[in-house]
Design a protein around this motif. Structure first.
Motif, PDB file in Angstrom:
ATOM      1  N   ALA A 139      45.372  36.779  39.875  1.00 59.73           N
ATOM      2  CA  ALA A 139      45.671  37.026  41.292  1.00 59.73           C
ATOM      3  C   ALA A 139      46.929  36.274  41.704  1.00 59.73           C
ATOM      4  O   ALA A 139      47.800  36.815  42.389  1.00 59.73           O
ATOM      5  N   GLN A 140      47.032  35.035  41.234  1.00 56.00           N
ATOM      6  CA  GLN A 140      48.192  34.211  41.573  1.00 56.00           C
ATOM      7  C   GLN A 140      49.479  34.792  40.982  1.00 56.00           C
ATOM      8  O   GLN A 140      50.528  34.761  41.619  1.00 56.00           O
ATOM      9  N   SER A 141      49.397  35.339  39.786  1.00 53.72           N
ATOM     10  CA  SER A 141      50.598  35.929  39.182  1.00 53.72           C
ATOM     11  C   SER A 141      51.050  37.173  39.942  1.00 53.72           C
ATOM     12  O   SER A 141      52.235  37.480  39.982  1.00 53.72           O
ATOM     13  N   LEU A 142      50.099  37.886  40.571  1.00 56.26           N
ATOM     14  CA  LEU A 142      50.443  39.090  41.327  1.00 56.26           C
ATOM     15  C   LEU A 142      50.927  38.786  42.741  1.00 56.26           C
ATOM     16  O   LEU A 142      51.738  39.516  43.297  1.00 56.26           O
ATOM     17  N   LYS A 143      50.425  37.697  43.320  1.00 55.05           N
ATOM     18  CA  LYS A 143      50.834  37.327  44.685  1.00 55.05           C
ATOM     19  C   LYS A 143      50.836  35.802  44.789  1.00 55.05           C
ATOM     20  O   LYS A 143      49.924  35.196  45.351  1.00 55.05           O
ATOM     21  N   PRO A 144      51.880  35.153  44.263  1.00 58.92           N
ATOM     22  CA  PRO A 144      51.905  33.689  44.165  1.00 58.92           C
ATOM     23  C   PRO A 144      51.927  32.952  45.500  1.00 58.92           C
ATOM     24  O   PRO A 144      51.510  31.796  45.556  1.00 58.92           O
ATOM     25  N   ASN A 145      52.350  33.583  46.565  1.00 59.84           N
ATOM     26  CA  ASN A 145      52.450  32.881  47.847  1.00 59.84           C
ATOM     27  C   ASN A 145      51.268  33.122  48.776  1.00 59.84           C
ATOM     28  O   ASN A 145      51.282  32.670  49.918  1.00 59.84           O
ATOM     29  N   SER A 146      50.260  33.823  48.299  1.00 61.39           N
ATOM     30  CA  SER A 146      49.092  34.096  49.132  1.00 61.39           C
ATOM     31  C   SER A 146      48.301  32.814  49.390  1.00 61.39           C
ATOM     32  O   SER A 146      47.906  32.115  48.449  1.00 61.39           O
ATOM     33  N   LEU A 147      48.071  32.528  50.650  1.00 59.41           N
ATOM     34  CA  LEU A 147      47.290  31.339  51.004  1.00 59.41           C
ATOM     35  C   LEU A 147      45.838  31.474  50.549  1.00 59.41           C
ATOM     36  O   LEU A 147      45.205  30.489  50.194  1.00 59.41           O
ATOM     37  N   TYR A 148      45.324  32.698  50.566  1.00 57.95           N
ATOM     38  CA  TYR A 148      43.946  32.923  50.109  1.00 57.95           C
ATOM     39  C   TYR A 148      43.810  32.612  48.619  1.00 57.95           C
ATOM     40  O   TYR A 148      42.835  31.995  48.190  1.00 57.95           O
ATOM     41  N   VAL A 149      44.787  33.039  47.855  1.00 57.24           N
ATOM     42  CA  VAL A 149      44.763  32.778  46.419  1.00 57.24           C
ATOM     43  C   VAL A 149      44.917  31.286  46.162  1.00 57.24           C
ATOM     44  O   VAL A 149      44.182  30.702  45.358  1.00 57.24           O
ATOM     45  N   LYS A 150      45.840  30.649  46.848  1.00 56.57           N
ATOM     46  CA  LYS A 150      46.040  29.204  46.681  1.00 56.57           C
ATOM     47  C   LYS A 150      44.765  28.445  47.014  1.00 56.57           C
ATOM     48  O   LYS A 150      44.377  27.514  46.292  1.00 56.57           O
ATOM     49  N   ASN A 151      44.110  28.828  48.087  1.00 54.85           N
ATOM     50  CA  ASN A 151      42.869  28.169  48.476  1.00 54.85           C
ATOM     51  C   ASN A 151      41.791  28.338  47.405  1.00 54.85           C
ATOM     52  O   ASN A 151      41.088  27.379  47.057  1.00 54.85           O
ATOM     53  N   ALA A 152      41.661  29.548  46.872  1.00 55.12           N
ATOM     54  CA  ALA A 152      40.650  29.808  45.836  1.00 55.12           C
ATOM     55  C   ALA A 152      40.958  29.033  44.559  1.00 55.12           C
ATOM     56  O   ALA A 152      40.056  28.477  43.919  1.00 55.12           O
ATOM     57  N   VAL A 153      42.237  28.969  44.177  1.00 58.81           N
ATOM     58  CA  VAL A 153      42.620  28.230  42.966  1.00 58.81           C
ATOM     59  C   VAL A 153      42.345  26.730  43.159  1.00 58.81           C
ATOM     60  O   VAL A 153      41.810  26.071  42.263  1.00 58.81           O
ATOM     61  N   ALA A 154      42.686  26.204  44.323  1.00 59.52           N
ATOM     62  CA  ALA A 154      42.412  24.788  44.595  1.00 59.52           C
ATOM     63  C   ALA A 154      40.908  24.521  44.559  1.00 59.52           C
ATOM     64  O   ALA A 154      40.456  23.527  43.976  1.00 59.52           O
ATOM     65  N   ASN A 155      40.125  25.407  45.148  1.00 60.02           N
ATOM     66  CA  ASN A 155      38.674  25.276  45.129  1.00 60.02           C
ATOM     67  C   ASN A 155      38.154  25.267  43.696  1.00 60.02           C
ATOM     68  O   ASN A 155      37.268  24.482  43.340  1.00 60.02           O
ATOM     69  N   MET A 156      38.730  26.127  42.865  1.00 64.06           N
ATOM     70  CA  MET A 156      38.328  26.184  41.464  1.00 64.06           C
ATOM     71  C   MET A 156      38.623  24.847  40.761  1.00 64.06           C
ATOM     72  O   MET A 156      37.790  24.321  40.036  1.00 64.06           O
ATOM     73  N   TYR A 157      39.815  24.299  41.003  1.00 63.96           N
ATOM     74  CA  TYR A 157      40.149  23.025  40.376  1.00 63.96           C
ATOM     75  C   TYR A 157      39.241  21.899  40.867  1.00 63.96           C
ATOM     76  O   TYR A 157      38.863  21.018  40.089  1.00 63.96           O
ATOM     77  N   PHE A 158      38.868  21.923  42.138  1.00 61.15           N
ATOM     78  CA  PHE A 158      37.916  20.922  42.631  1.00 61.15           C
ATOM     79  C   PHE A 158      36.572  21.064  41.916  1.00 61.15           C
ATOM     80  O   PHE A 158      35.970  20.073  41.512  1.00 61.15           O
ATOM     81  N   LYS A 159      36.117  22.310  41.745  1.00 58.55           N
ATOM     82  CA  LYS A 159      34.851  22.522  41.027  1.00 58.55           C
ATOM     83  C   LYS A 159      34.961  22.094  39.567  1.00 58.55           C
ATOM     84  O   LYS A 159      34.022  21.537  39.002  1.00 58.55           O
ATOM     85  N   MET A 160      36.108  22.347  38.957  1.00 59.50           N
ATOM     86  CA  MET A 160      36.311  21.919  37.574  1.00 59.50           C
ATOM     87  C   MET A 160      36.315  20.392  37.500  1.00 59.50           C
ATOM     88  O   MET A 160      35.798  19.805  36.543  1.00 59.50           O
TER      89      MET A 160
END
Length: 175
Positions: A133-154
């Motif tokens: 998702a990030q590679s398709l739309k790198p500036n999306s705030l929704y994608v950034k939020n989901a990726v950050a959430n994933m890293y917190f869970k990791m």
């Protein structure tokens, strides 16, 4: 008689022979979907609706009614709940939709978010899908939020303190 008399504007007859019913009220439709459809039928319905909607979706026209409908239907939380919190059934649906939506960041965002949301979700799969998702739309705030959430869970799930700190720092950097 009861439908025609008491639910005249809520449930209406449809079809060539008037032998089908159209539910015009969302609460009734949700009840029917949640309580009267088996999982396989529900998957078929989702697949039919989304595959027929796919050619009409313009991911750049996110304000259109069709894209709004698509975004509403593809929502990971709703799909997870519709499939009675069974992540494997929800995964099966998303897997079936890849040929139609592989170039859409919203699809990968929702698929990755399913892995974060659902019990039994895989952080490795979430990472894969969210990075797509990030590679398709790198500036999306929704994608950034989901990726950050994933890293917190990791970070929380890591057995190594060093890895946990690294994941947390990556999440903080994104946020």
């Amino acid at each position: 008689y009861y439908l025609e008399r008491n639910l005249r504007d809520v449930v209406i007859r449809a079809g060539v022979k008037q032998d089908r019913l159209l539910l015009r009220h969302r609460a009734i439709a949700d009840y029917i979907i949640d309580n009267c459809l088996d999982t396989d039928t529900l998957k078929k319905v989702y697949l039919r609706i989304l595959s027929s909607l796919a050619p009409e979706i313009n991911v750049y026209d996110w304000k259109s009614r069709k894209f709004s409908l698509y975004r509403e239907i593809i929502n990971h939380y709703k799909i997870y709940k519709r499939f009675k919190n069974d992540i494997s059934n929800a995964r099966d649906l998303y897997e079936s939709l890849i040929p139609y939506f592989s170039s859409d960041y919203q699809f990968w965002l929702q698929y990755g978010s399913l892995e974060l949301e659902g019990k039994g979700g895989s952080l490795e799969l979430a990472l894969n899908y969210l990075l797509q998702a990030q590679s398709l739309k790198p500036n999306s705030l929704y994608v950034k939020n989901a990726v950050a959430n994933m890293y917190f869970k990791m970070s929380i799930g890591s057995k190594s303190l060093a890895d946990s700190i690294t994941y947390r720092e990556e999440a903080n950097k994104i946020m």
